[in-house]
Write an enzyme that holds these catalytic residues in place. Sequence first.
Site, PDB file in Angstrom:
ATOM      1  N   GLY A  13      21.632 -19.130 -32.405  1.00 49.54           N
ATOM      2  CA  GLY A  13      22.590 -18.626 -33.387  1.00 49.54           C
ATOM      3  C   GLY A  13      23.465 -19.763 -33.911  1.00 49.54           C
ATOM      4  O   GLY A  13      23.940 -20.582 -33.133  1.00 49.54           O
ATOM      5  N   ARG A  74      15.054 -19.472 -33.636  1.00 47.56           N
ATOM      6  CA  ARG A  74      14.746 -19.209 -32.228  1.00 47.56           C
ATOM      7  C   ARG A  74      13.220 -19.236 -32.155  1.00 47.56           C
ATOM      8  O   ARG A  74      12.566 -18.316 -32.617  1.00 47.56           O
ATOM      9  CB  ARG A  74      15.306 -17.856 -31.787  1.00 47.56           C
ATOM     10  CG  ARG A  74      16.840 -17.814 -31.802  1.00 47.56           C
ATOM     11  CD  ARG A  74      17.375 -16.552 -31.158  1.00 47.56           C
ATOM     12  NE  ARG A  74      18.830 -16.596 -31.051  1.00 47.56           N
ATOM     13  CZ  ARG A  74      19.660 -15.974 -31.886  1.00 47.56           C
ATOM     14  NH1 ARG A  74      19.193 -15.245 -32.871  1.00 47.56           N
ATOM     15  NH2 ARG A  74      20.961 -16.062 -31.706  1.00 47.56           N
ATOM     16  N   ASP A 105      23.058 -20.864 -24.863  1.00 49.08           N
ATOM     17  CA  ASP A 105      22.386 -20.707 -23.593  1.00 49.08           C
ATOM     18  C   ASP A 105      20.839 -20.796 -23.671  1.00 49.08           C
ATOM     19  O   ASP A 105      20.212 -21.556 -22.934  1.00 49.08           O
ATOM     20  CB  ASP A 105      22.892 -19.320 -23.140  1.00 49.08           C
ATOM     21  CG  ASP A 105      22.125 -18.701 -22.074  1.00 49.08           C
ATOM     22  OD1 ASP A 105      22.057 -19.328 -21.034  1.00 49.08           O
ATOM     23  OD2 ASP A 105      21.609 -17.594 -22.293  1.00 49.08           O
ATOM     24  N   THR A 128      28.075 -22.418 -29.742  1.00 47.90           N
ATOM     25  CA  THR A 128      27.945 -20.958 -29.794  1.00 47.90           C
ATOM     26  C   THR A 128      29.325 -20.334 -29.950  1.00 47.90           C
ATOM     27  O   THR A 128      30.288 -20.805 -29.331  1.00 47.90           O
ATOM     28  CB  THR A 128      27.273 -20.382 -28.531  1.00 47.90           C
ATOM     29  OG1 THR A 128      27.470 -18.957 -28.511  1.00 47.90           O
ATOM     30  CG2 THR A 128      27.832 -20.946 -27.226  1.00 47.90           C
ATOM     31  N   ASP A 130      30.094 -17.601 -28.742  1.00 36.55           N
ATOM     32  CA  ASP A 130      30.327 -16.695 -27.605  1.00 36.55           C
ATOM     33  C   ASP A 130      31.202 -17.291 -26.498  1.00 36.55           C
ATOM     34  O   ASP A 130      31.737 -16.549 -25.677  1.00 36.55           O
ATOM     35  CB  ASP A 130      28.987 -16.277 -26.982  1.00 36.55           C
ATOM     36  CG  ASP A 130      28.071 -15.578 -27.974  1.00 36.55           C
ATOM     37  OD1 ASP A 130      28.580 -15.046 -28.973  1.00 36.55           O
ATOM     38  OD2 ASP A 130      26.844 -15.566 -27.748  1.00 36.55           O
ATOM     39  N   ASP A 132      30.227 -18.663 -23.869  1.00 34.92           N
ATOM     40  CA  ASP A 132      29.706 -18.158 -22.600  1.00 34.92           C
ATOM     41  C   ASP A 132      28.964 -19.206 -21.770  1.00 34.92           C
ATOM     42  O   ASP A 132      28.283 -18.847 -20.809  1.00 34.92           O
ATOM     43  CB  ASP A 132      28.786 -16.944 -22.865  1.00 34.92           C
ATOM     44  CG  ASP A 132      27.609 -17.307 -23.758  1.00 34.92           C
ATOM     45  OD1 ASP A 132      27.626 -18.392 -24.373  1.00 34.92           O
ATOM     46  OD2 ASP A 132      26.671 -16.500 -23.845  1.00 34.92           O
ATOM     47  N   ARG A 174      27.439 -11.358 -27.032  1.00 36.42           N
ATOM     48  CA  ARG A 174      26.218 -11.253 -26.232  1.00 36.42           C
ATOM     49  C   ARG A 174      26.520 -11.096 -24.744  1.00 36.42           C
ATOM     50  O   ARG A 174      26.305 -11.990 -23.932  1.00 36.42           O
ATOM     51  CB  ARG A 174      25.353 -12.497 -26.449  1.00 36.42           C
ATOM     52  CG  ARG A 174      23.885 -12.283 -26.141  1.00 36.42           C
ATOM     53  CD  ARG A 174      23.165 -13.587 -26.034  1.00 36.42           C
ATOM     54  NE  ARG A 174      22.910 -14.195 -27.332  1.00 36.42           N
ATOM     55  CZ  ARG A 174      21.872 -13.916 -28.109  1.00 36.42           C
ATOM     56  NH1 ARG A 174      20.982 -13.047 -27.723  1.00 36.42           N
ATOM     57  NH2 ARG A 174      21.715 -14.509 -29.269  1.00 36.42           N
ATOM     58  N   LYS A 214      52.197   6.263 -26.523  1.00 35.36           N
ATOM     59  CA  LYS A 214      53.593   6.601 -26.222  1.00 35.36           C
ATOM     60  C   LYS A 214      54.522   6.028 -27.274  1.00 35.36           C
ATOM     61  O   LYS A 214      55.505   6.629 -27.657  1.00 35.36           O
ATOM     62  CB  LYS A 214      53.979   6.048 -24.851  1.00 35.36           C
ATOM     63  CG  LYS A 214      53.534   6.944 -23.719  1.00 35.36           C
ATOM     64  CD  LYS A 214      54.095   6.417 -22.407  1.00 35.36           C
ATOM     65  CE  LYS A 214      53.252   6.919 -21.240  1.00 35.36           C
ATOM     66  NZ  LYS A 214      53.063   5.911 -20.218  1.00 35.36           N
ATOM     67  N   HIS A 255      28.028 -10.442 -38.426  1.00 34.87           N
ATOM     68  CA  HIS A 255      27.778 -11.872 -38.645  1.00 34.87           C
ATOM     69  C   HIS A 255      28.867 -12.589 -39.424  1.00 34.87           C
ATOM     70  O   HIS A 255      28.825 -13.823 -39.537  1.00 34.87           O
ATOM     71  CB  HIS A 255      26.418 -12.064 -39.317  1.00 34.87           C
ATOM     72  CG  HIS A 255      25.291 -11.755 -38.373  1.00 34.87           C
ATOM     73  ND1 HIS A 255      24.902 -10.473 -38.088  1.00 34.87           N
ATOM     74  CD2 HIS A 255      24.520 -12.560 -37.628  1.00 34.87           C
ATOM     75  CE1 HIS A 255      23.932 -10.502 -37.203  1.00 34.87           C
ATOM     76  NE2 HIS A 255      23.667 -11.757 -36.912  1.00 34.87           N
ATOM     77  N   ARG A 258      30.162 -15.413 -37.544  1.00 30.80           N
ATOM     78  CA  ARG A 258      29.413 -16.660 -37.369  1.00 30.80           C
ATOM     79  C   ARG A 258      29.594 -17.626 -38.540  1.00 30.80           C
ATOM     80  O   ARG A 258      29.197 -18.793 -38.449  1.00 30.80           O
ATOM     81  CB  ARG A 258      27.923 -16.332 -37.195  1.00 30.80           C
ATOM     82  CG  ARG A 258      27.579 -15.719 -35.853  1.00 30.80           C
ATOM     83  CD  ARG A 258      26.537 -16.515 -35.115  1.00 30.80           C
ATOM     84  NE  ARG A 258      25.305 -16.594 -35.835  1.00 30.80           N
ATOM     85  CZ  ARG A 258      24.221 -15.882 -35.553  1.00 30.80           C
ATOM     86  NH1 ARG A 258      24.236 -15.033 -34.540  1.00 30.80           N
ATOM     87  NH2 ARG A 258      23.141 -16.033 -36.250  1.00 30.80           N
TER      88      ARG A 258
END
Length: 325
Positions: A13, A74, A105, A128, A130, A132, A174, A214, A255, A258
Amino acid sequence: MTIKCIGVLTSGGDAPGMNAAIRAVTRAAIYHGIAVKGIYRGYKGLITGEIKDFQTQDVSNIIQRGGTVLKTARSEEFKTEEGRRIAYQTMQAHGIDALVVIGGDGSLSGARLFAEEYNFPIVGLPGTIDNDLSGTDLTIGYDTALNTIVEAVDKIRDTASSHERLFFIEVMGREAGFLALNGAIASGSEAAIIPEFALEKDQLAETIASGFRKTKNSSIVLVSESEVTGGAMGIAERVRNEYPHFDVRVVILGHIQRGGTPSAQDRILASRMGVAAIDALLEGQRNVMIGIDNDEIIYVPFSKAIKKNKAIDERLVSILHMLSI
Ligand code: F6P
């Protein structure tokens, strides 16, 4: 081994700041007398031979652009032994003796396998939105995506508050909750529903029990895209069934997260990491991802970077909770 020529590619990505990273890798390499080849469409370009000699001017005027000028893909073929064999032959034919892979990743997992099979140096840059990848505080693209999320949430808040509605806004990640949690803190959202805690607690029930109604008539909850959380659609469906008094709406940011011009932070991070990738290769490092830890550049072995175990800082969850009363 003296490295005379490197290849650079972006894979997986795209993420804002990838162009700044391509620029930094290219210029740092040329600065050190190393030739650079730009490989198009990720690993696919290594199989099809879409490769161009890069000079410093090939990366002019790109630091401010989102996406990746090298394109990305990819590649299914690269996942096969045969695909990687062709990729290696292409590298040899072009005289490439080391690779810099910019991606997430999946891309770094591919890099790890490729480097081990053919025993040559690869350095990865974490690209990325993400955030991650393990072993690095930040990834290239994350800050820009966070800013995009905040800008979108600010707009949604106007209509949420006029109509006194409960909005579930789905963000990418992801199966990682960094964008949702920090996006929620930065936008003043009432809660975040993230995959990391989806199995251990019912975050929706907790959020509603904490009584976000509340003091306010409208509410915004960020939800990570995820099979475990059910995403914003799944959560909204539950609310319609279990808490029908709420007027619920769903927005999936998709997207848009991105794209866009990279933030200053991402440009700086990408520039530092791109230079560090060339330093690492010159030092004889191989099969490491460049990471950042407490503002210091570090080398993270691929095996660690791709572990998928990067922990969410639970103090951020408390902060979000505390500040949304
Ligand atoms: O990894 C980046 C990411 O944007 C994820 O947040 C998301 O799940 C995925 O890529 C979407 O990928 P695609 O490009 O296939 O739509």
